[in-house]
Design a protein around this motif. Structure first.
Motif, PDB file in Angstrom:
ATOM      1  N   GLY A 155      26.854  -5.539 -15.302  1.00  0.00           N
ATOM      2  CA  GLY A 155      25.634  -4.782 -15.039  1.00  0.00           C
ATOM      3  C   GLY A 155      24.659  -5.553 -14.173  1.00  0.00           C
ATOM      4  N   LEU A 156      24.557  -6.863 -14.403  1.00  0.00           N
ATOM      5  CA  LEU A 156      23.677  -7.682 -13.583  1.00  0.00           C
ATOM      6  C   LEU A 156      24.167  -7.742 -12.140  1.00  0.00           C
ATOM      7  N   VAL A 157      25.482  -7.850 -11.951  1.00  0.00           N
ATOM      8  CA  VAL A 157      26.043  -7.866 -10.593  1.00  0.00           C
ATOM      9  C   VAL A 157      25.759  -6.543  -9.888  1.00  0.00           C
ATOM     10  N   TYR A 158      25.982  -5.453 -10.590  1.00  0.00           N
ATOM     11  CA  TYR A 158      25.781  -4.121  -9.999  1.00  0.00           C
ATOM     12  C   TYR A 158      24.338  -3.911  -9.567  1.00  0.00           C
ATOM     13  N   THR A 159      23.383  -4.198 -10.445  1.00  0.00           N
ATOM     14  CA  THR A 159      21.975  -3.993 -10.106  1.00  0.00           C
ATOM     15  C   THR A 159      21.509  -4.976  -9.036  1.00  0.00           C
ATOM     16  N   SER A 160      22.056  -6.183  -9.027  1.00  0.00           N
ATOM     17  CA  SER A 160      21.679  -7.162  -7.997  1.00  0.00           C
ATOM     18  C   SER A 160      22.111  -6.706  -6.617  1.00  0.00           C
ATOM     19  N   VAL A 161      23.322  -6.161  -6.514  1.00  0.00           N
ATOM     20  CA  VAL A 161      23.796  -5.652  -5.220  1.00  0.00           C
ATOM     21  C   VAL A 161      22.927  -4.492  -4.744  1.00  0.00           C
ATOM     22  N   LEU A 206      27.655 -17.043 -24.785  1.00  0.00           N
ATOM     23  CA  LEU A 206      28.591 -16.825 -23.687  1.00  0.00           C
ATOM     24  C   LEU A 206      29.174 -15.418 -23.734  1.00  0.00           C
ATOM     25  N   ALA A 207      29.472 -14.941 -24.936  1.00  0.00           N
ATOM     26  CA  ALA A 207      30.001 -13.581 -25.067  1.00  0.00           C
ATOM     27  C   ALA A 207      28.991 -12.552 -24.572  1.00  0.00           C
ATOM     28  N   LEU A 208      27.717 -12.772 -24.912  1.00  0.00           N
ATOM     29  CA  LEU A 208      26.669 -11.861 -24.444  1.00  0.00           C
ATOM     30  C   LEU A 208      26.571 -11.873 -22.921  1.00  0.00           C
ATOM     31  N   LEU A 209      26.647 -13.078 -22.337  1.00  0.00           N
ATOM     32  CA  LEU A 209      26.579 -13.181 -20.878  1.00  0.00           C
ATOM     33  C   LEU A 209      27.767 -12.487 -20.222  1.00  0.00           C
ATOM     34  N   PHE A 210      28.961 -12.652 -20.795  1.00  0.00           N
ATOM     35  CA  PHE A 210      30.138 -11.974 -20.253  1.00  0.00           C
ATOM     36  C   PHE A 210      29.985 -10.459 -20.333  1.00  0.00           C
ATOM     37  N   LEU A 211      29.370  -9.982 -21.409  1.00  0.00           N
ATOM     38  CA  LEU A 211      29.217  -8.538 -21.597  1.00  0.00           C
ATOM     39  C   LEU A 211      28.255  -7.922 -20.593  1.00  0.00           C
ATOM     40  N   ILE A 212      27.151  -8.608 -20.291  1.00  0.00           N
ATOM     41  CA  ILE A 212      26.143  -8.020 -19.401  1.00  0.00           C
ATOM     42  C   ILE A 212      26.328  -8.424 -17.948  1.00  0.00           C
ATOM     43  N   ALA A 213      27.248  -9.352 -17.664  1.00  0.00           N
ATOM     44  CA  ALA A 213      27.435  -9.823 -16.293  1.00  0.00           C
ATOM     45  C   ALA A 213      27.734  -8.688 -15.303  1.00  0.00           C
ATOM     46  N   PHE A 273      12.569  -1.165 -20.177  1.00  0.00           N
ATOM     47  CA  PHE A 273      13.557  -0.460 -20.999  1.00  0.00           C
ATOM     48  C   PHE A 273      14.601   0.237 -20.126  1.00  0.00           C
ATOM     49  N   ILE A 274      14.150   0.889 -19.064  1.00  0.00           N
ATOM     50  CA  ILE A 274      15.084   1.595 -18.186  1.00  0.00           C
ATOM     51  C   ILE A 274      16.005   0.602 -17.481  1.00  0.00           C
ATOM     52  N   GLU A 275      15.455  -0.520 -17.013  1.00  0.00           N
ATOM     53  CA  GLU A 275      16.289  -1.512 -16.336  1.00  0.00           C
ATOM     54  C   GLU A 275      17.309  -2.117 -17.295  1.00  0.00           C
ATOM     55  N   ALA A 276      16.876  -2.431 -18.512  1.00  0.00           N
ATOM     56  CA  ALA A 276      17.809  -2.984 -19.501  1.00  0.00           C
ATOM     57  C   ALA A 276      18.890  -1.966 -19.847  1.00  0.00           C
ATOM     58  N   SER A 277      18.509  -0.691 -19.948  1.00  0.00           N
ATOM     59  CA  SER A 277      19.492   0.362 -20.242  1.00  0.00           C
ATOM     60  C   SER A 277      20.489   0.504 -19.102  1.00  0.00           C
ATOM     61  N   ARG A 278      19.996   0.400 -17.867  1.00  0.00           N
ATOM     62  CA  ARG A 278      20.889   0.507 -16.718  1.00  0.00           C
ATOM     63  C   ARG A 278      21.911  -0.624 -16.713  1.00  0.00           C
ATOM     64  N   SER A 306      27.317  -2.168 -17.484  1.00  0.00           N
ATOM     65  CA  SER A 306      28.233  -3.186 -18.012  1.00  0.00           C
ATOM     66  C   SER A 306      29.309  -2.543 -18.874  1.00  0.00           C
ATOM     67  N   LEU A 307      28.908  -1.579 -19.707  1.00  0.00           N
ATOM     68  CA  LEU A 307      29.876  -0.887 -20.554  1.00  0.00           C
ATOM     69  C   LEU A 307      30.892  -0.122 -19.715  1.00  0.00           C
ATOM     70  N   ALA A 308      30.413   0.570 -18.676  1.00  0.00           N
ATOM     71  CA  ALA A 308      31.309   1.369 -17.834  1.00  0.00           C
ATOM     72  C   ALA A 308      32.309   0.486 -17.094  1.00  0.00           C
ATOM     73  N   PHE A 309      31.821  -0.569 -16.466  1.00  0.00           N
ATOM     74  CA  PHE A 309      32.725  -1.435 -15.707  1.00  0.00           C
ATOM     75  C   PHE A 309      33.623  -2.245 -16.638  1.00  0.00           C
ATOM     76  N   GLY A 310      33.117  -2.602 -17.826  1.00  0.00           N
ATOM     77  CA  GLY A 310      33.958  -3.294 -18.796  1.00  0.00           C
ATOM     78  C   GLY A 310      35.116  -2.433 -19.262  1.00  0.00           C
ATOM     79  N   MET A 311      34.837  -1.146 -19.530  1.00  0.00           N
ATOM     80  CA  MET A 311      35.904  -0.230 -19.955  1.00  0.00           C
ATOM     81  C   MET A 311      36.905   0.001 -18.820  1.00  0.00           C
TER      82      MET A 311
END
Length: 239
Positions: A19-25, A10-17, A38-43, A48-53
């Motif tokens: 980024g998944l929302v951003y790329t989906s939109v 669950l923590a992993l899902l919360f962390l990447i959520a 690799f590029i998609e996973a990095s994006r 996720s890190l940027a929006f989390g911060m």
């Protein structure tokens, strides 16, 4: 690393959520890009890190202003599971708020980044739209193709593939009315009685014309908002 507990998952899902929302939109509102895994996973990870911060800064500011009550990050880090157990409700609310705000920021940013697009992107290629989305009901695409060597073909579209790399995109024509015209010939030669289908390399097409014909020979143009049944056309195409 594979999460070994439900909490870690669950923590992993919360962390990447976020980024998944951003790329989906982005993918819903503009044509997809063909990037490596690799590029998609990095994006996803970086967004996720940027929006989390960003959401953490917003929540921290609200906490300083006394608008919301958040867990003590120092004690949470030092005491770990014991602090979580003693302040479980507060921790859950904080994680939920942080995740929800991160996803909201990600979705809003993705929408703002694509707001200049005049229409929402459809997951259709040009051929996919012309041959599958535009035909009126009970009408079929009758295609005239002129190749780069001036050979011309006429026939009903049987299938097409234009999503792959250059050299593999094809259009297949069929029908008893299948016709061909070679350079220098004055008229069309009907080849539908001797040949069943013609497969054409889409990369060699110089010009492609399409009209939609019903089984009784009526011709119509492509469907649209103003012409949901297609514009009636005169002078039936010889088949």
């Amino acid at each position: 690393m594979i999460p070994e507990t439900l909490g870690a998952l669950l923590a992993l899902l919360f962390l990447i959520a976020p980024g998944l929302v951003y790329t989906s939109v982005l993918e819903l509102r503009r044509p997809p890009t063909r990037d490596s895994a690799f590029i998609e996973a990095s994006r996803v990870a970086l967004s996720s890190l940027a929006f989390g911060m960003a959401s953490a800064l917003v929540l921290g500011l609200l906490h300083v202003l006394g608008r919301i009550d958040l867990p003590d990050p120092g004690r949470w880090l030092s005491e770990g599971a014991r602090y979580t157990a003693e302040n479980f409700q507060q921790v859950v609310v904080a994680v939920f708020l942080q995740t929800a705000l991160s996803c909201a920021l990600a979705g809003a940013t993705g929408w703002m980044a694509t707001r200049r697009l005049r229409s929402r992107y459809r997951d259709d290629t040009v051929f996919g739209s012309v041959f599958r989305r535009y035909p009126p009901v009970d009408h079929y695409p009758w295609v005239h193709v002129r190749l780069d060597n001036d050979i011309e073909y006429w026939g009903f579209e049987r299938m097409h593939d234009d999503r792959d790399e250059a050299g593999t995109r094809m259009i297949v024509l069929q029908g008893k009315g299948l016709q061909r015209k070679l350079p220098g010939e004055n008229g069309r030669l009907r080849i539908g009685d001797t040949w069943d289908v013609v497969a054409i390399d889409a990369d060699r097409i110089r010009c492609l014309e399409v009209v939609y014909i019903s089984r009784d020979g009526k011709r119509r143009g492509a469907t649209s908002t103003d012409e949901p049944e297609g514009r009636p056309l005169s002078a039936p195409e010889p088949t």
